[in-house]
Design a protein around this motif. Structure first.
Motif, short mmCIF file in Angstrom:
data_model
loop_
_atom_site.label_atom_id
_atom_site.label_comp_id
_atom_site.label_asym_id
_atom_site.label_seq_id
_atom_site.Cartn_x
_atom_site.Cartn_y
_atom_site.Cartn_z
N ARG A 159 10.22 -4.13 -9.41
CA ARG A 159 10.95 -5.08 -8.59
C ARG A 159 10.26 -6.44 -8.46
O ARG A 159 10.90 -7.48 -8.43
CB ARG A 159 11.12 -4.45 -7.20
CG ARG A 159 11.78 -5.31 -6.15
CD ARG A 159 12.21 -4.46 -4.96
NE ARG A 159 11.10 -3.92 -4.16
CZ ARG A 159 10.37 -4.66 -3.31
NH1 ARG A 159 10.60 -5.93 -3.17
NH2 ARG A 159 9.41 -4.09 -2.61
N LEU A 160 8.93 -6.42 -8.39
CA LEU A 160 8.20 -7.64 -8.01
C LEU A 160 8.01 -8.60 -9.18
O LEU A 160 8.11 -8.22 -10.34
CB LEU A 160 6.85 -7.26 -7.40
CG LEU A 160 6.98 -6.41 -6.12
CD1 LEU A 160 5.63 -5.79 -5.75
CD2 LEU A 160 7.53 -7.25 -4.97
N ASP A 216 -1.90 -1.73 -3.94
CA ASP A 216 -3.15 -0.98 -3.75
C ASP A 216 -2.88 0.51 -3.96
O ASP A 216 -2.01 1.09 -3.31
CB ASP A 216 -3.67 -1.25 -2.34
CG ASP A 216 -5.07 -0.73 -2.13
OD1 ASP A 216 -5.49 0.18 -2.89
OD2 ASP A 216 -5.75 -1.24 -1.22
N LEU A 217 -3.65 1.13 -4.85
CA LEU A 217 -3.44 2.55 -5.16
C LEU A 217 -4.18 3.50 -4.24
O LEU A 217 -4.05 4.71 -4.37
CB LEU A 217 -3.87 2.84 -6.61
CG LEU A 217 -3.10 2.18 -7.75
CD1 LEU A 217 -3.59 2.73 -9.08
CD2 LEU A 217 -1.60 2.41 -7.61
N GLN A 218 -4.95 2.99 -3.30
CA GLN A 218 -5.87 3.89 -2.62
C GLN A 218 -5.21 4.98 -1.78
O GLN A 218 -5.81 6.02 -1.56
CB GLN A 218 -6.93 3.13 -1.83
CG GLN A 218 -6.44 2.38 -0.62
CD GLN A 218 -7.64 1.77 0.12
OE1 GLN A 218 -8.58 2.46 0.48
NE2 GLN A 218 -7.61 0.46 0.31
N ASP A 219 -3.99 4.76 -1.34
CA ASP A 219 -3.32 5.82 -0.56
C ASP A 219 -2.38 6.68 -1.40
O ASP A 219 -1.75 7.60 -0.87
CB ASP A 219 -2.51 5.18 0.59
CG ASP A 219 -3.40 4.64 1.69
OD1 ASP A 219 -4.62 4.95 1.66
OD2 ASP A 219 -2.89 3.91 2.56
N VAL A 220 -2.30 6.40 -2.67
CA VAL A 220 -1.35 7.15 -3.51
C VAL A 220 -1.89 8.57 -3.72
O VAL A 220 -3.05 8.75 -4.11
CB VAL A 220 -1.13 6.45 -4.87
CG1 VAL A 220 -0.29 7.32 -5.80
CG2 VAL A 220 -0.47 5.09 -4.64
N GLU A 244 6.85 5.20 -5.63
CA GLU A 244 6.91 3.91 -4.94
C GLU A 244 6.20 2.82 -5.75
O GLU A 244 6.66 1.68 -5.81
CB GLU A 244 6.24 4.00 -3.55
CG GLU A 244 7.03 4.77 -2.51
CD GLU A 244 6.21 4.94 -1.24
OE1 GLU A 244 5.79 3.93 -0.65
OE2 GLU A 244 5.96 6.10 -0.86
N VAL A 245 5.09 3.20 -6.34
CA VAL A 245 4.35 2.22 -7.14
C VAL A 245 5.23 1.71 -8.29
O VAL A 245 5.37 0.50 -8.50
CB VAL A 245 3.05 2.82 -7.71
CG1 VAL A 245 2.34 1.81 -8.60
CG2 VAL A 245 2.13 3.28 -6.59
N THR A 246 5.85 2.65 -9.00
CA THR A 246 6.67 2.23 -10.13
C THR A 246 7.86 1.39 -9.67
O THR A 246 8.22 0.41 -10.33
CB THR A 246 7.17 3.43 -10.97
OG1 THR A 246 7.45 4.50 -10.08
CG2 THR A 246 6.15 3.89 -11.96
N ARG A 297 0.85 -1.20 0.00
CA ARG A 297 0.00 0.00 0.00
C ARG A 297 0.88 1.24 0.00
O ARG A 297 1.01 1.94 1.01
CB ARG A 297 -0.89 -0.04 1.24
CG ARG A 297 -2.07 0.86 1.13
CD ARG A 297 -3.17 0.30 2.00
NE ARG A 297 -4.14 1.31 2.31
CZ ARG A 297 -5.25 1.04 2.99
NH1 ARG A 297 -5.49 -0.20 3.41
NH2 ARG A 297 -6.10 1.98 3.23
N PRO A 298 1.48 1.54 -1.15
CA PRO A 298 2.41 2.67 -1.23
C PRO A 298 1.67 4.00 -1.19
O PRO A 298 0.46 4.06 -1.36
CB PRO A 298 3.09 2.47 -2.57
CG PRO A 298 2.10 1.70 -3.38
CD PRO A 298 1.34 0.84 -2.43
N LYS A 299 2.47 5.09 -0.98
CA LYS A 299 1.86 6.41 -0.84
C LYS A 299 2.14 7.31 -2.04
O LYS A 299 1.50 8.36 -2.20
CB LYS A 299 2.41 7.07 0.43
CG LYS A 299 2.03 6.34 1.71
CD LYS A 299 1.61 7.35 2.76
CE LYS A 299 0.73 6.79 3.87
NZ LYS A 299 0.75 5.39 4.14
N THR A 300 3.12 6.95 -2.85
CA THR A 300 3.45 7.80 -3.99
C THR A 300 3.54 6.97 -5.27
O THR A 300 3.77 5.76 -5.23
CB THR A 300 4.81 8.50 -3.80
OG1 THR A 300 5.82 7.47 -3.80
CG2 THR A 300 4.87 9.27 -2.50
#
Ligand SMILES: Cc1cc2nc3c(=O)[nH]c(=O)nc-3n(C[C@H](O)[C@H](O)[C@H](O)COP(=O)(O)OP(=O)(O)OC[C@H]3O[C@@H](n4cnc5c(N)ncnc54)[C@H](O)[C@@H]3O)c2cc1C
Lengths: 788, 265
Positions: free
Chosen positions: B21-22, B50-54, B14-16, B8-11
């Motif tokens: 990586r995964l 999960d994008l909800q906190d981005v 971080e998502v990219t 659950r990343p925040k930016t």
């Protein structure tokens, strides 16, 4: 609240809010999934992906080695333990006198699978997720075979065979009625109207999927099965006497709160059988909860008839005879009532509300590579009503007669009335319901409404359905003579507690019907005690001695009659006790509004005081009258009951898109006397919703080539939703049923029976077409509207 | 559902980074499609991001030219936005007809057009209005974005950030829902834009498409009568247990006419 007020507020005829709703609405119900036994393991079934295949090998080594897996069982284990197969409880004979033919219905497949979803093996693991993961690792070698899913073609000599025991996939070729008299009627007819009619296959979709928890007590050797059943005693009987899981005295079946059945939970399936059987093998409780996808493929389906029907009429439009030839899809195996639904529950109702001198009906029961087909809300009667009401409407149109008038002309008016197809109608007033329905829908002004709709570019139609059904099944001797394996009486036990509160143990089972309210109303009414003092106990074979369960709108007419008889016995004994306590002659004791009094005096006992006397036994000779106050009845009805009524639908169709909108729906039913008008209206609403669902939306579709269920989820199987339906107008007329002490007829299925032909008659009227197939999808209506 | 890891990343960065990586990750938006697919064991990502906190990828903004909707904006927010209702009422109307209240509160515009279900509603609005799909790396015109059934121009691990809808002179959407699923069996979006009339059809074919014959006719004469008799080619339409291709083709015409009649401006 005094006794008189109690009777008014909670007695017979009061719209008492449902006692059970509080726990359901607040999430405090106890459904099978809410039952968690210490140490329970979870079962997941390996199901056939093929409609028809040989099972050549089952390699479950990987599954057994998977995390959390306790045991994997296959048909070989079932056979090794000597368990029998699942049974059909009704034996039907063919015209030639031979008994119906079908193959065994193994709990887990042994050599063949016969429909997509058929049970091949079970994996039992620590968690449901582990069981499911491991089930994917069970490696089954199948030899895929050709399949047949529709009745048309299934009887061809070269069609793929479901069971070798049933050549041409024909389970039975049954007949009912007088063939010669019917031929004669047709020979004398001035006009014959005929239709080819399909009754579409439906999937029940109860809100709560099927579920089971099996548990074995090593100390006592007693098995307990918690399961979603409409008839737990029948489940126990079948599992002990036929499947042989355990002796009857070592098997307890509990059907706790059950979230809807509609017939699909009458039957005894593989899953609960396996849970109870396997619980001893793993030494732990075994739980299984169907997911929705499993429900679609493995619950027993409903309907699925192909029929050719003809009606013979004289020159005045009076009905002379009816000839019906039906092919009924039974699926791959016979379920508990499969053989009776398209025969004795169907053809016996083909006289409808009409004075029909001659009827002849032939039914072929056809086996196919599909899920078993059995009773579904109405069970045979919707199919019969659809045939007769489509024919009658078509006949009226072809004769140029008003459909209401044409029905009036042919109604049965004298009772009792013996039909040519077994049933003896005891009472009814069909014209009263028809007239009331016409009044409620303002039939007289329909032409104006049609013109107004046409001015808006819409096509408007009106359709009638004057249905009859047979409920309150059934007199044991009658059904026994027709092939039923059991009697269809019902039991009740009324236990009065020393404080005057009452428990009623009933063999009926409530899974949405509201028995805890209506049955308590009867007790409140008869004993003059508050409804809060009455507890209805059902669904547990350890508490209730025996019972036949709930289906076929039988629990009012049969189940409540049993309670009524037991209450009579309680009151009779209480009178005796009162006479002693009040030192009066028994004949002088009056029981009214919850009080025993000595006639003409002010000496008396409230019901609760009497109850205490009964249990203390201080004031009456216990050598003459036993202490205690508890009575039992096994009530066997004297006849079926015959609810009947008229439903009228008014629809509007958009010829551009084919969308059919039900503008008005009037249901006027004669259910005999009514215990709780609100609950009755609720039953009508639900039934009509299902009937409209069948007519417009619902359709179980198998791929003809692969035998896969195409309508296997709510994305494709269309359940009716609130915005598909109009606000229903519900009315009643009353002729009390003479065959039971309360005059009840039953209301659970009427809506599902009456609605489909009303809708189709309205659509064909709107579009000016002779026939249209159910469900009337927008495309079907669009094609009909545009002559495509 | 199979096992997976949850992030659950925040930016967006971080998502990219996680996506790079995964092993076989998947972005999770409202989960209305992805989670159902996973429960049916038809998808088995190793990780859910999960994008909800981005930050910065949800919300609606409207200026004189455009309505801009962040990828993580749920259908309900679009349906109930007064600003959207004022600028492009047809878009708010369309969002309010997706699924049911639960779906509208969870499902997102980004998830919808990333998935590009052939019977989804938003693709019709994107194509009909000539929207621009803005990702973390580029801007893609709707005309290039939708590539047929569940196919889009998105590259692996590309993230939709927002969708920019030019405000038209007028627009309307007409949906014929599949009675069972309530997705569009045929949905037609008609818009009068600065660049001309656009007609986009969803549900009927194997992916959203434009009806150029209708656009040409409407450009000359913007009236329902102008497209009388123009239907989508039957042989290119979908066919299933609910509707034949012939019926779907006929509905494109009926729905388009009703949409044209509904365009007020
Ligand atoms: C019962 C039901 C009814 C529905 N009815 C309709 C309907 O009538 N009309 C209609 O149009 N839709 C309908 N939907 C679909 C719904 O509206 C959602 O739009 C859809 O499920 C996808 O959105 P989501 O946010 O749930 O995405 P998710 O399910 O979370 O994701 C879907 C896919 O998109 C990817 N993804 C998500 N966000 C992004 C992003 N920002 N960038 C790149 N990739 C991304 C995910 O990795 C995944 O592959 C219905 C869904 C349900 C469950």
């Amino acid at each position: 609240m005094n006794a008189i007020d109690a009777k008014k507020a909670t007695g017979i005829g009061a719209s008492v809010p449902r006692k059970e709703d509080f726990r359901f609405i607040t999430g405090n119900g106890h459904y099978t999934d809410d039952i968690c036994r210490p140490g329970q393991a979870y079962a997941c079934f390996v199901r056939s992906p093929y409609a028809h295949a040989t099972v050549d090998d089952i390699d479950f080594a990987d599954a057994l080695a998977a995390p959390g897996v306790i045991l994997v069982l296959t048909g070989k284990d079932v056979a090794a333990d000597g368990l029998g197969g699942l049974i059909c409880g009704w034996l039907v004979h063919s015209k030639d006198g031979s008994p119906m033919k079908t193959g065994a219905h193994p709990v887990l497949a042994l050599t063949h699978v016969r429909y997509v979803g058929d049970h091949v093996a079970v994996v039992i693991a620590e968690t449901a997720a582990q069981a499911r993961d491991a089930a994917e690792l069970v490696d089954v070698s199948y030899g895929e075979l050709a399949s047949v899913t529709a009745v048309s073609g299934a009887q061809a000599p070269d069609a793929p065979q479901v069971h070798p025991e049933a050549p041409r996939n024909t389970c039975f070729e049954w007949e009912l009625g007088d063939k010669a008299a019917t031929e004669a009627a047709f020979n004398n007819a001035a006009k014959v109207v005929s239709l080819d009619i399909a009754n579409n296959r439906l999937i029940p979709n109860a809100m709560e999927p099927r579920a089971a928890v099996g548990e074995y007590d090593k100390g006592t050797g007693v098995y307990t099965l918690y399961t979603t059943s409409q008839n737990p005693h029948v489940a126990r009987l079948v599992l002990s006497a036929f499947v042989g899981v355990a002796p009857e005295n070592k098997l307890r079946v509990i059907a706790p709160d059950v979230g809807g059945g509609f017939g699909s939970k009458i039957f005894i399936y593989s899953e609960e059988t396996v849970c109870v059987w396997a619980s001893k093998k793993v030494g732990r409780p075994v739980k299984w909860i169907a997911d929705r996808s499993e429900s679609f493929v493995s619950d027993a389906h409903g309907r699925d008839h192909q029929t050719h029907a003809e009606l013979a009429l004289d020159a005045n439009g009076k009905m002379l005879g009816l000839r019906v030839k039906t092919k009924a899809n039974l699926g791959a195996y016979l379920q508990l009532f499969s053989a009776s639904v398209p025969t004795y529950l169907y053809a016996t109702l083909l006289s409808g509300q009409y004075d029909l001198p001659a009827i002849y009906c032939e039914v072929d029961g056809v086996l196919t590579h599909t899920a078993p087909v059995d009773a579904y809300r109405g069970a045979g009667r919707p199919e019969a009503t659809f045939v007769i009401e489509r024919l009658v409407e078509t006949a009226a149109r072809e004769l140029g007669e008003d459909p209401a008038e044409f029905r009036r002309k042919n109604f049965i008016r004298k009772f009792p009335h013996q039909t040519p197809v077994i049933m003896a109608y005891d009472v009814g007033d069909y014209e009263a319901s028809l007239n009331e329905a016409c009044r409620m829908i303002d039939y007289a002004n329909f032409p104006q409404r049609r013109r107004e709709a046409e001015a808006r570019g819409m096509r408007r139609g009106i359709g009638f359905s004057a249905y009859i059904e047979a409920c309150g099944i059934a007199p044991s001797a009658a059904v026994g003579s027709l092939g039923a394996g059991v009697g269809l009486w019902e039991s009740a036990e009324v236990r009065v507690n020393p404080t005057g509160s009452v428990e009623v143990l009933t063999g009926a089972h409530s899974h949405g019907q509201g028995h805890e309210t209506t049955f308590a109303q009867l007790v409140s009414d008869r004993l003059g005690i508050p409804i809060e003092s009455v507890e209805i106990v059902h669904g547990d074979t350890d508490k209730v001695q025996f019972g036949m369960g709930t289906y076929g709108s039988r629990s009012g007419a049969v189940g409540m009659s049993a309670i009524q008889v037991a209450l009579d016995k309680v009151i009779a004994k209480a009178r005796k006790i009162a006479a002693h306590v009040l030192e009066a002659g028994e004949g002088d004791i009056v029981f009214e509004n919850g009080h025993f009094t000595v006639a003409g005096t002010d000496r008396g006992l409230a019901f609760a005081e009497l109850a205490l006397q009964a249990y203390t036994g201080h004031k009456f000779p216990t050598s003459e009258i036993e202490p205690g106050l508890k009575e039992t009845s096994f009530y066997d009805p004297t006849n079926f009951t015959f609810p009947a009524g008229t439903h009228i639908a008014e629809v509007e169709i958009d010829p551009g898109t084919g969308v059919v909108k039900v503008i008005k729906f009037v249901a006027v039913d004669d259910f005999g006397n009514i215990i709780n008008p609100m609950i009755v209206e609720g039953q009508v609403h639900g039934g009509v919703a299902q009937g409209i669902g069948q007519a417009l939306l619902e359709n179980a579709v198998y791929d003809p080539d692969t035998g896969q269920l195409l309508s296997g989820s709510f994305m494709d199987y269309c359940m009716p939703r609130a915005d598909d339906l109009p606000s229903f107008d519900v009315g009643v007329t009353v002729t009390a049923a003479p065959s039971n002490p309360l005059g009840l007829k039953g209301c659970g299925e009427a809506g599902a029976i009456g609605a489909p032909p009303a809708i189709i008659n309205a659509i064909t009227d709107a579009l000016g077409v002779r026939d249209i197939a159910m469900p009337v999808t927008p495309e079907r209506a669009w094609r009909a509207a545009n002559g495509l | 559902m199979y096992q997976f890891e949850y992030h659950r990343p925040k930016t967006l960065d971080e998502v990219t980074a996680l996506l790079a990586r995964l092993e076989s990750p998947k972005i999770l938006a409202g989960g209305m499609t992805l989670l159902a697919t996973m429960k049916q064991r038809l998808a088995a990502p190793s990780d859910l991001i999960d994008l909800q906190d981005v930050t910065g990828i949800a919300g609606i903004s409207v200026d004189a030219k455009n309505v801009t909707i962040g990828a993580m904006t749920c259908h309900h927010d679009v349906a109930s936005s007064k600003d959207v209702a004022k600028a492009i009422p047809a878009l708010a109307y369309l969002a309010g007809r997706i699924g049911d209240p639960l779906v509208r509160h969870r499902g997102t515009i980004g998830g919808s057009i990333a998935n590009n279900d052939p019977s989804a509603d938003y693709p019709a609005a994107c194509l009909g209005l000539g929207a621009t799909i803005v990702t973390n790396s580029r801007e893609i015109p709707a005309d290039d974005y939708f590539r047929g059934m569940f196919e889009t121009a998105l590259k692996e691990n590309e993230i939709i950030v927002k969708i920019v809808f030019p405000i038209p002179q007028g627009a309307a959407y007409q949906k014929f829902p599949n009675p069972a699923s309530r997705y569009a069996m045929v949905g037609v979006f008609v818009a009068k834009t600065a660049a001309g009339v656009r007609v986009a059809v969803t549900g009927a074919g194997p992916g959203v498409f434009r009806m150029t014959a209708m656009e040409t006719a409407l450009a000359k004469n913007f009236s329902a009568a102008a497209i009388d008799g123009i239907t989508a080619p039957v042989e290119e339409m979908l066919q299933d247990m609910h509707a034949s291709s012939e019926y779907r083709a006929a509905l494109t015409s009926v729905m388009a006419k009703r949409a044209v009649a509904g365009v007020s401006a």
